[in-house]
Design a protein around this motif. Structure first.
Motif, mmCIF file in Angstrom:
data_model
loop_
_atom_site.group_PDB
_atom_site.id
_atom_site.type_symbol
_atom_site.label_atom_id
_atom_site.label_comp_id
_atom_site.label_asym_id
_atom_site.label_seq_id
_atom_site.Cartn_x
_atom_site.Cartn_y
_atom_site.Cartn_z
ATOM 1 N N ILE A 11 77.945 7.414 93.881
ATOM 2 C CA ILE A 11 76.491 7.538 93.972
ATOM 3 C C ILE A 11 76.071 8.996 93.866
ATOM 4 C CG2 ILE A 11 74.530 7.232 95.549
ATOM 5 C CD1 ILE A 11 75.872 4.731 96.577
ATOM 6 N N PHE A 12 76.890 9.892 94.425
ATOM 7 C CA PHE A 12 76.545 11.312 94.436
ATOM 8 C C PHE A 12 76.437 11.875 93.019
ATOM 9 C CE2 PHE A 12 77.640 15.800 94.898
ATOM 10 C CZ PHE A 12 76.758 16.163 95.896
ATOM 11 N N VAL A 13 77.351 11.448 92.111
ATOM 12 C CA VAL A 13 77.332 11.990 90.761
ATOM 13 C C VAL A 13 76.453 11.192 89.802
ATOM 14 C CG1 VAL A 13 79.602 12.997 91.010
ATOM 15 C CG2 VAL A 13 79.406 10.719 90.049
ATOM 16 N N GLN A 14 76.038 9.981 90.190
ATOM 17 C CA GLN A 14 75.202 9.197 89.292
ATOM 18 C C GLN A 14 73.864 9.865 89.024
ATOM 19 O OE1 GLN A 14 74.505 5.144 90.066
ATOM 20 N NE2 GLN A 14 76.392 4.618 89.070
ATOM 21 N N ARG A 315 70.187 -1.077 93.026
ATOM 22 C CA ARG A 315 69.307 -0.461 92.029
ATOM 23 C C ARG A 315 68.302 0.476 92.673
ATOM 24 N NH1 ARG A 315 68.766 -1.368 86.772
ATOM 25 N NH2 ARG A 315 70.286 -2.788 85.893
ATOM 26 N N GLY A 316 67.793 1.441 91.853
ATOM 27 C CA GLY A 316 66.607 2.205 92.186
ATOM 28 C C GLY A 316 66.756 3.590 92.746
ATOM 29 N N ILE A 330 69.396 2.949 86.384
ATOM 30 C CA ILE A 330 70.480 3.435 87.241
ATOM 31 C C ILE A 330 71.127 2.284 88.002
ATOM 32 C CG2 ILE A 330 69.180 3.928 89.362
ATOM 33 C CD1 ILE A 330 71.675 6.327 87.735
ATOM 34 N N ARG A 331 72.447 2.362 88.189
ATOM 35 C CA ARG A 331 73.182 1.325 88.913
ATOM 36 C C ARG A 331 74.118 1.981 89.922
ATOM 37 N NH1 ARG A 331 76.852 -1.867 85.471
ATOM 38 N NH2 ARG A 331 76.425 -3.665 86.821
ATOM 39 N N ALA A 332 74.339 1.296 91.025
ATOM 40 C CA ALA A 332 75.344 1.700 92.004
ATOM 41 C C ALA A 332 75.883 0.423 92.636
ATOM 42 C CB ALA A 332 74.751 2.640 93.046
ATOM 43 N N PHE A 333 76.783 0.564 93.581
ATOM 44 C CA PHE A 333 77.376 -0.622 94.197
ATOM 45 C C PHE A 333 77.853 -0.298 95.602
ATOM 46 C CE2 PHE A 333 80.829 1.708 92.313
ATOM 47 C CZ PHE A 333 81.888 1.574 93.202
ATOM 48 N N ALA A 334 78.060 -1.332 96.388
ATOM 49 C CA ALA A 334 78.656 -1.201 97.713
ATOM 50 C C ALA A 334 79.286 -2.537 98.071
ATOM 51 C CB ALA A 334 77.613 -0.798 98.765
#
Length: 352
Positions: A11-14, A315-316, A330-334
């Motif tokens: 997430i930090f580099v996205q 998202r977001g 943008i996408r991330a995950f957990a």
């Protein structure tokens, strides 16, 4: 711990896409018994993900590694058709709305059962430790002050699912988390730009709560490491952490806070190669130059990585990441049980 540290590093580099014509006047909204406004979104088609034209505009603002991350998880863009109208929460679920659920059911969140959540630790020497497990933190105490109108945070995917199940029974309707496609379609509101507010990263200050001069004034190192455009003392949205919902302008369809504030859980299992698979499928159904839209995509059924956890898409962006990390695609995950002070959710209501 390995997965959670790498989740934060990710997430930090996205650091897209509509072809519909739905004006704000055509979008109808209703309010349920929880006081939650649901905006009706009409079915339609759009391109999901980062378009090639957006990548070119980002190249001078991000490192080679950041560009690779973007291409890796947001590309290639592929055509999508949403075949049914649906309703989406005008805002993220608030503290007061989640409290009503807890008071009605006695529900305990994953963080409360564990006795700890992942919250902001600004004094940590290692940047990857800026979010750490802290005892006695949860949606009731995320490490910073919140009012009833702030988005609830420190909520796991499982907690969000439980809320939707309760609300469905209470309302006599089907409430659930949005798919990634539904989320992005509603965020874009017919736009093809990197943000629904346009292409310039600083345009986000008018429409969302992101890492900016307010956070910089309190914790400069966190903002400087991820900033990609100018940061002046007068820039920013005025909020260090989360902001009350509807503090900023909505998009053309009347949906608020899709850029920043808190990352929002989606229904889909996460896959970093899903977009490539979907474009391949779309081309097989149509042709290479004119791929056939994928109808109502809901993410992969499973991936090898899900042997190690139930990874779900978000998202977001959030209050902690800069505009580049808060774009429409943008996408991330957990992991589904993770509870971070930068994660919340909004709901979708199925329409008949």
């Amino acid at each position: 711990m390995f997965y959670r540290v790498n989740l934060f590093a990710f997430i930090f580099v996205q650091v897209a896409c509509g072809n519909v014509d739905l004006s704000a006047e055509e979008s109808k909204s209703t309010t349920n018994s929880l006081g939650m406004t649901i905006v009706r979104v009409s079915q339609g088609e759009f391109e999901m993900g980062m378009l090639d034209e957006h990548r070119l505009k980002l190249e001078h603002k991000a490192s080679a590694y950041q560009r690779e991350i973007h291409d890796y998880v947001e590309k290639p863009a592929f055509p999508v058709r949403l075949s049914q109208d649906y309703g989406i929460g005008e805002t993220e679920v608030t503290v007061s709305q989640f409290r009503e659920f807890v008071q009605a059911t006695g529900y305990q969140t994953d963080a409360e059962k564990a006795g700890e959540a992942w919250v902001f630790q600004p004094d940590a020497e290692n940047p990857l430790d800026r979010f750490s497990l802290v005892k006695d933190t949860s949606w009731r105490n995320p490490g910073f002050q919140q009012s009833d109108t702030h988005p609830v945070t420190c909520i796991s995917w499982q907690d969000a699912q439980a809320f939707c199940q309760w609300l469905s029974k209470k309302e006599g309707a089907t409430y659930r988390l949005p798919t990634e496609a539904e989320w992005e379609y509603a965020c874009r509101a017919g736009t093809r730009s990197s943000y629904f507010s346009g292409e310039k990263p600083d345009s986000v200050y008018a429409v969302g709560n992101v890492a900016d001069a307010s956070l910089y004034a309190r914790h400069p190192e966190d903002v400087l490491r991820q900033r990609v455009v100018g940061l002046e003392a007068t820039d920013g949205d005025g909020f260090v952490f989360t902001s009350p919902v509807k503090s900023f302008k909505s998009n053309a369809w009347g949906v608020y806070d899709t850029h920043g504030n808190v990352w929002e859980w989606c229904h889909d299992k996460y896959s970093d190669r899903y977009y490539d698979d979907m474009l391949t499928k779309a081309r097989k159904m149509g042709s290479r130059t004119k791929p056939e839209p994928i109808v109502d995509p809901q993410g992969p059924d499973n991936t090898p990585k899900h042997e190690h956890g139930d990874w779900r898409s978000m998202r977001g962006g959030s209050w902690y990441v800069a505009p580049l990390q808060c774009r429409s695609s943008i996408r991330a995950f957990a992991e589904a049980h993770d509870a971070f002070s930068y994660i919340g959710f909004r709901v979708v209501r199925e329409m008949k």
